[in-house]
Write a protein that holds these residues in place. Structure first.
Motif, PDB file in Angstrom:
ATOM      1  N   LEU A   8      -0.943   1.993   4.195  1.00 50.79           N
ATOM      2  CA  LEU A   8      -1.876   1.364   3.271  1.00 50.79           C
ATOM      3  C   LEU A   8      -2.570   2.358   2.357  1.00 50.79           C
ATOM      4  N   ALA A  24      -3.463  -4.678  -4.780  1.00 50.58           N
ATOM      5  CA  ALA A  24      -3.474  -5.556  -3.606  1.00 50.58           C
ATOM      6  C   ALA A  24      -2.413  -5.070  -2.633  1.00 50.58           C
ATOM      7  N   TYR A  25      -2.804  -4.900  -1.383  1.00 52.21           N
ATOM      8  CA  TYR A  25      -1.896  -4.441  -0.335  1.00 52.21           C
ATOM      9  C   TYR A  25      -1.614  -5.602   0.616  1.00 52.21           C
ATOM     10  N   ARG A  26      -0.383  -5.694   1.060  1.00 52.02           N
ATOM     11  CA  ARG A  26      -0.008  -6.640   2.107  1.00 52.02           C
ATOM     12  C   ARG A  26       0.887  -5.906   3.094  1.00 52.02           C
ATOM     13  N   ILE A  27       0.695  -6.212   4.353  1.00 49.84           N
ATOM     14  CA  ILE A  27       1.530  -5.589   5.375  1.00 49.84           C
ATOM     15  C   ILE A  27       1.945  -6.664   6.371  1.00 49.84           C
ATOM     16  N   ALA A  28       3.187  -6.591   6.794  1.00 49.24           N
ATOM     17  CA  ALA A  28       3.704  -7.566   7.755  1.00 49.24           C
ATOM     18  C   ALA A  28       4.612  -6.836   8.732  1.00 49.24           C
ATOM     19  N   SER A  40       3.800  -4.221   0.950  1.00 40.95           N
ATOM     20  CA  SER A  40       3.854  -4.665  -0.435  1.00 40.95           C
ATOM     21  C   SER A  40       2.584  -4.209  -1.123  1.00 40.95           C
ATOM     22  N   ASP A  42       0.815  -4.520  -4.966  1.00 43.06           N
ATOM     23  CA  ASP A  42       0.845  -5.065  -6.317  1.00 43.06           C
ATOM     24  C   ASP A  42      -0.197  -4.331  -7.145  1.00 43.06           C
ATOM     25  N   ARG A 106       5.187  -4.074  -8.964  1.00 44.62           N
ATOM     26  CA  ARG A 106       5.253  -4.515  -7.580  1.00 44.62           C
ATOM     27  C   ARG A 106       6.059  -3.491  -6.785  1.00 44.62           C
ATOM     28  N   ARG A 108       7.568  -2.337  -3.016  1.00 47.42           N
ATOM     29  CA  ARG A 108       7.923  -2.840  -1.692  1.00 47.42           C
ATOM     30  C   ARG A 108       8.628  -1.720  -0.943  1.00 47.42           C
TER      31      ARG A 108
END
Length: 120
Positions: A8, A24-28, A40, A42, A106, A108
């Motif tokens: 992150l 914007a951070y996303r983690i899965a 991810s 953005d 974006r 990834r």
């Protein structure tokens, strides 16, 4: 857990002089047994023809250089419309995305994380 924080902390090394970037951070982790995290990022409001990105090479409280980037896999970048953007890994922990002037980028990638030490 530390690997998540490192993932992150991908730093966007760009000036915030004009309109600030929105990041914007996303983690899965869709398959925990694989030890792979899907990350991810953005970036909206990018300026210029390139977007430099850097992972840290240190961990708070540690004085040794670490190679966190070695666990990054499947790095890819697209513009806001999904068009692939060219990128170069300029050294072990730095990427430069050729934005072509796109304001939305974006990112990834996947991060392999299977160590529970205080560093990783």
């Amino acid at each position: 857990m530390r690997a998540i924080l490192v993932a992150l902390s991908l730093l966007v090394a760009q000036s915030l002089a004009a309109q600030p970037l929105r990041i914007a951070y996303r983690i899965a982790m869709p398959d925990p047994a694989s030890h792979l995290y899907d990350v991810s990022i953005d970036v909206d409001g990018a300026r210029g023809l390139t977007l430099p990105l850097q992972l840290p090479v240190w961990s708070p409280g540690r004085y040794a250089r670490m190679d966190f980037a070695r666990n990054v896999q499947e790095f890819r970048a697209t513009d806001g419309g999904g068009r692939a953007l060219r990128w170069d890994k300029t050294n072990g922990s730095r990427w430069v995305v050729q934005t072509g002037g796109a304001r939305a980028v974006r990112l990834r990638y996947r991060v392999f994380a299977n160590a529970l030490s205080g560093t990783f």
